[in-house]
Design an enzyme around this catalytic site. Structure first.
Site, PDB file in Angstrom:
ATOM      1  CE1 TYR A  97       5.925   4.835 -28.117  1.00 33.36           C
ATOM      2  CE2 TYR A  97       7.479   5.388 -26.373  1.00 33.36           C
ATOM      3  CZ  TYR A  97       6.181   5.140 -26.791  1.00 33.36           C
ATOM      4  OH  TYR A  97       5.143   5.207 -25.897  1.00 33.36           O
ATOM      5  CE1 TYR A  98      12.315  13.399 -28.630  1.00 31.56           C
ATOM      6  CE2 TYR A  98      12.998  13.371 -30.934  1.00 31.56           C
ATOM      7  CZ  TYR A  98      12.757  14.067 -29.758  1.00 31.56           C
ATOM      8  OH  TYR A  98      12.942  15.431 -29.721  1.00 31.56           O
TER       9      TYR A  98
END
Length: 339
Positions: free
Chosen positions: A152-153
């Site tokens: 998700y980063y």
């Protein structure tokens, strides 16, 4: 004297960039949330060092706090914004994705709004090599498709690139995104591999080595990285109507629809993880105990930058060997912690 707003000046990269800009005569306005993602005392020490210059001022505030950020921008009227602040950490994004939404998406939107209102000369924003995701065609170059983020980063950073392009197009706002590759050096983050390895080794503890050591990274020394950013400040993407097609750079990522560009900043070299650890052992004069573990979720076996565009734009290419960079880090660590 040009004024530069740098977000994340209490962070690892922001600190080193601000120090370089101050050395070169810029006025630097810092903005940092001083979050407790890692030891705040090292962040405070970075700001103490920067505050020794009368051309540095800082404001503590979160990126999500648009009122505070906007008031600082209105008061200081920066010519350039370098947006480095973010919720960092690939693995932490598996545990707390909301922190990445707040900081990296909402916070970056707030930066874009400030840059638009101020009509800054150049907005530069940090992305990451993690956006290359599942790509295996290396070295990574800026024009590759980046549609397969593995964390998700990485997804939030890819979203930042798209957000930056849209603002560049709509408002003729010059935007440069730079993709970092594995950065290391003095005053580094305690959650990064080199810091963890050295700390564990000096404490007589074992280090965790993932994918049984079958990993490679394009390790980039922090001084090289921030010098690349400094040079990119002057490499303002041209607006469409002012471009000379005959002067186009080879493999340029300059958008056909906006004054927008993506640039890798990496050492252009793959270093095997076990070779990196060996250099640490040489510097420390000891063998480090190792826990050999499987690959972590969201990790990739290798990264490797094509830094040709950076060199074409700035006449600079990162080149610090890992032996030299590791030596500088260990010397700093021993002095800072008195070991």
């Amino acid at each position: 004297m040009k004024k530069v707003l740098v977000t994340g000046t209490a962070g690892f990269i922001g600190f080193h960039l601000a120090k370089l800009l101050l050395k070169e005569g810029f006025e630097v306005i810092g903005y940092d949330g001083m979050t407790d993602y890692y030891d705040v005392s090292i962040k405070e020490r970075r700001h103490e060092i920067l505050s020794q210059s009368d051309r540095f001022r800082c404001k503590v505030g979160m990126l999500e706090d648009f009122e505070t950020l906007s008031a600082l921008c209105d008061e200081t009227q920066p010519d350039v914004i370098v947006h480095l602040a973010a919720q960092a950490g690939v693995r932490y994004s598996l545990e707390n994705p909301r922190a990445y939404t707040d900081s990296n998406l909402v916070g970056t939107f707030n930066i874009l709004e400030c840059a638009r209102r101020l009509k800054v000369e150049h907005l530069l924003m940090a992305s990451t090599s993690s956006v290359y995701g599942a790509n295996t065609d290396m070295p990574f170059h800026e024009n590759q498709a980046c549609d397969t983020p593995l964390t998700y980063y990485a997804a939030t950073k890819k979203a930042n690139e798209s957000m930056g392009h849209s603002y560049a197009h709509i408002y003729d706002l010059p935007v440069t995104m730079f993709r970092f590759f594995t950065v290391y050096g003095p005053y580094g983050r305690p959650d990064l591999a080199l810091f963890k390895f050295v700390r564990a080794a000096l404490n007589g503890e074992a280090i965790d080595v993932y994918n049984h050591g079958n990993m490679a990274r394009d390790f980039t020394y922090v001084d090289d990285l921030v010098y690349g950013i400094r040079k990119l400040i002057d490499a303002v993407p041209a607006q469409a109507e002012g471009r000379d097609a005959a002067a186009a750079l080879p493999n340029d990522s300059l958008s056909p629809a906006a004054p927008y560009r993506v640039v890798n900043i990496g050492n252009s070299d793959k270093v095997k993880l076990m070779d990196f650890i060996l250099e640490i052992e040489k510097k420390l004069g000891m063998e480090i105990k190792k826990n050999m573990l499987p690959m972590q979720l969201g990790d990739v076996p290798a990264t490797w930058a094509d830094a040709g565009l950076l060199q074409n734009l700035t006449d600079f290419r990162p080149n610090t060997p890992v032996s030299e960079g590791i030596s500088a880090f260990v010397d700093w660590y021993r002095e800072y912690y008195g070991v």
